[in-house]
Design an enzyme around this catalytic site. Structure first.
Site, PDB file in Angstrom:
ATOM      1  N   HIS A 121      28.294  43.417  41.858  1.00  0.00           N
ATOM      2  CA  HIS A 121      28.254  41.953  41.752  1.00  0.00           C
ATOM      3  C   HIS A 121      26.827  41.546  41.364  1.00  0.00           C
ATOM      4  CE1 HIS A 121      29.513  37.865  42.369  1.00  0.00           C
ATOM      5  NE2 HIS A 121      28.350  37.659  42.963  1.00  0.00           N
ATOM      6  N   GLY A 129      31.585  46.362  29.199  1.00  0.00           N
ATOM      7  CA  GLY A 129      31.479  47.712  29.731  1.00  0.00           C
ATOM      8  C   GLY A 129      30.094  48.334  29.731  1.00  0.00           C
ATOM      9  N   THR A 130      29.045  47.497  29.856  1.00  0.00           N
ATOM     10  CA  THR A 130      27.706  48.104  29.902  1.00  0.00           C
ATOM     11  C   THR A 130      27.507  48.881  31.209  1.00  0.00           C
ATOM     12  OG1 THR A 130      26.620  46.155  30.839  1.00  0.00           O
ATOM     13  CG2 THR A 130      26.690  46.308  28.432  1.00  0.00           C
ATOM     14  N   ASN A 131      28.109  48.407  32.286  1.00  0.00           N
ATOM     15  CA  ASN A 131      28.016  49.169  33.543  1.00  0.00           C
ATOM     16  C   ASN A 131      28.786  50.475  33.434  1.00  0.00           C
ATOM     17  OD1 ASN A 131      26.511  47.805  35.874  1.00  0.00           O
ATOM     18  ND2 ASN A 131      27.614  46.114  34.919  1.00  0.00           N
ATOM     19  N   ASN A 151      32.464  47.928  43.898  1.00  0.00           N
ATOM     20  CA  ASN A 151      32.304  46.856  42.914  1.00  0.00           C
ATOM     21  C   ASN A 151      30.822  46.569  42.725  1.00  0.00           C
ATOM     22  OD1 ASN A 151      33.138  44.518  41.296  1.00  0.00           O
ATOM     23  ND2 ASN A 151      32.503  43.255  43.036  1.00  0.00           N
ATOM     24  N   MET A 204      37.649  41.653  36.244  1.00  0.00           N
ATOM     25  CA  MET A 204      37.729  40.233  36.601  1.00  0.00           C
ATOM     26  C   MET A 204      39.063  39.823  37.231  1.00  0.00           C
ATOM     27  SD  MET A 204      34.714  39.341  36.057  1.00  0.00           S
ATOM     28  CE  MET A 204      33.262  39.781  35.103  1.00  0.00           C
TER      29      MET A 204
HETATM   30  C1  GAR Z   1      28.321  42.434  35.171  1.00  0.00           C
HETATM   31  O1  GAR Z   1      27.183  41.618  35.205  1.00  0.00           O
HETATM   32  C2  GAR Z   1      28.959  42.512  36.547  1.00  0.00           C
HETATM   33  O2  GAR Z   1      28.022  42.517  37.571  1.00  0.00           O
HETATM   34  C3  GAR Z   1      29.784  41.252  36.555  1.00  0.00           C
HETATM   35  O3  GAR Z   1      30.318  41.164  35.251  1.00  0.00           O
HETATM   36  C4  GAR Z   1      29.431  41.800  34.321  1.00  0.00           C
HETATM   37  C5  GAR Z   1      30.205  42.830  33.526  1.00  0.00           C
HETATM   38  O4  GAR Z   1      29.437  43.353  32.480  1.00  0.00           O
HETATM   39  N1  GAR Z   1      30.787  41.315  37.569  1.00  0.00           N
HETATM   40  C6  GAR Z   1      31.176  40.262  38.280  1.00  0.00           C
HETATM   41  O5  GAR Z   1      30.748  39.141  38.133  1.00  0.00           O
HETATM   42  C7  GAR Z   1      32.240  40.563  39.333  1.00  0.00           C
HETATM   43  N2  GAR Z   1      32.364  39.476  40.258  1.00  0.00           N
HETATM   44  P1  GAR Z   1      29.796  44.742  31.790  1.00  0.00           P
HETATM   45  O6  GAR Z   1      31.252  44.650  31.343  1.00  0.00           O
HETATM   46  O7  GAR Z   1      28.872  44.791  30.599  1.00  0.00           O
HETATM   47  O8  GAR Z   1      29.551  45.839  32.771  1.00  0.00           O
END
Ligand code: GAR
Length: 208
Positions: A110, A12-14, A108, A91
């Site tokens: 990516h 969940g950093t995003n 989303n 995911m």
């Molecule tokens: C992020 O790098 C995001 O771009 C990727 O998963 C990570 C989640 O990190 N998403 C994908 O690959 C989707 N196809 P987070 O939970 O720390 O935000």
């Protein structure tokens, strides 16, 4: 006020970057009102709790069929009157019913420059491994609207990140997050909250 429902599966950093941007005034017209995790006990849910934001786990395995799972998520988001659904490291592929309900209202992030290293099988660290394996010199991140084609919806923003000689998939993943994802995801939400973009066909157009 744009009400955001965030769908998460991991760290969940995003999500944190988005919440911070709405709390520190850089994205003033939006607010995360609920977070749905596809797994129990994710750190993303912990982050929601720390910010006093509603957080729940709705997981596929609790439902006998996929449509019921999608409906449960729709019902939850509707109960919070969500305007925009944000996939922040989510995911699970979204079903037809959900896509119809939130048409042009799901975005989303990516971790590559779409159309490179995207589509089925490209997620998380695998994306960065593939970029290093190919030997590309630049990569980055993309924020896009979600449609029925995996990573194929209209592109809102992209940001380039240069690959360094000694990068590992882990170091690249971290830099792509820091230099691109945590910046363009809140920026895209700001554009949407200000009504500055629209989807025309398969492209995103800036309104003047
Ligand atoms: C992020 O790098 C995001 O771009 C990727 O998963 C990570 C989640 O990190 N998403 C994908 O690959 C989707 N196809 P987070 O939970 O720390 O935000």
């Amino acid at each position: 006020m744009l009400k955001i429902g965030a769908l998460v599966s991991g760290g969940g950093t995003n999500l944190e970057a988005i919440i911070n941007s709405t709390e520190n005034g850089s994205v003033p017209n939006a607010k995360v009102v609920t977070v749905i995790s596809s797994k129990e006990g994710t750190y993303a849910l912990e982050r929601a709790k720390k910010h006093n934001i509603n957080g729940v786990c709705i997981k596929k395995t609790d439902f006998s069929d996929f449509d019921q799972y999608m409906q449960a998520m729709i019902d939850h988001l509707e109960s919070f009157e969500v305007d925009l659904v944000v996939l922040a490291g989510f995911m699970t592929v979204i079903g037809e019913k959900f896509l119809e309900k939130y048409k042009d209202r799901i975005i989303n992030i990516h971790p590559s420059l779409i159309p490179s290293f995207c589509g089925n099988g490209f997620y998380g660290i695998k994306v960065h491994e593939a970029a290093l394996e190919k030997g590309v010199k630049v990569t980055g991140a993309t924020v896009h609207f979600v449609n029925e084609e995996t990573d194929g919806g209209p592109i809102i923003l992209q940001k380039v990140v240069y690959i360094e000689e000694n990068d590992t998939a882990q170091s690249l993943q971290q830099r792509v997050m820091e230099e691109a994802e945590w910046k363009i995801f809140p920026e895209a939400i700001k554009l949407i909250s200000e009504g500055k973009i629209e989807v025309v066909g398969n492209k995103v157009r800036r309104k003047n």
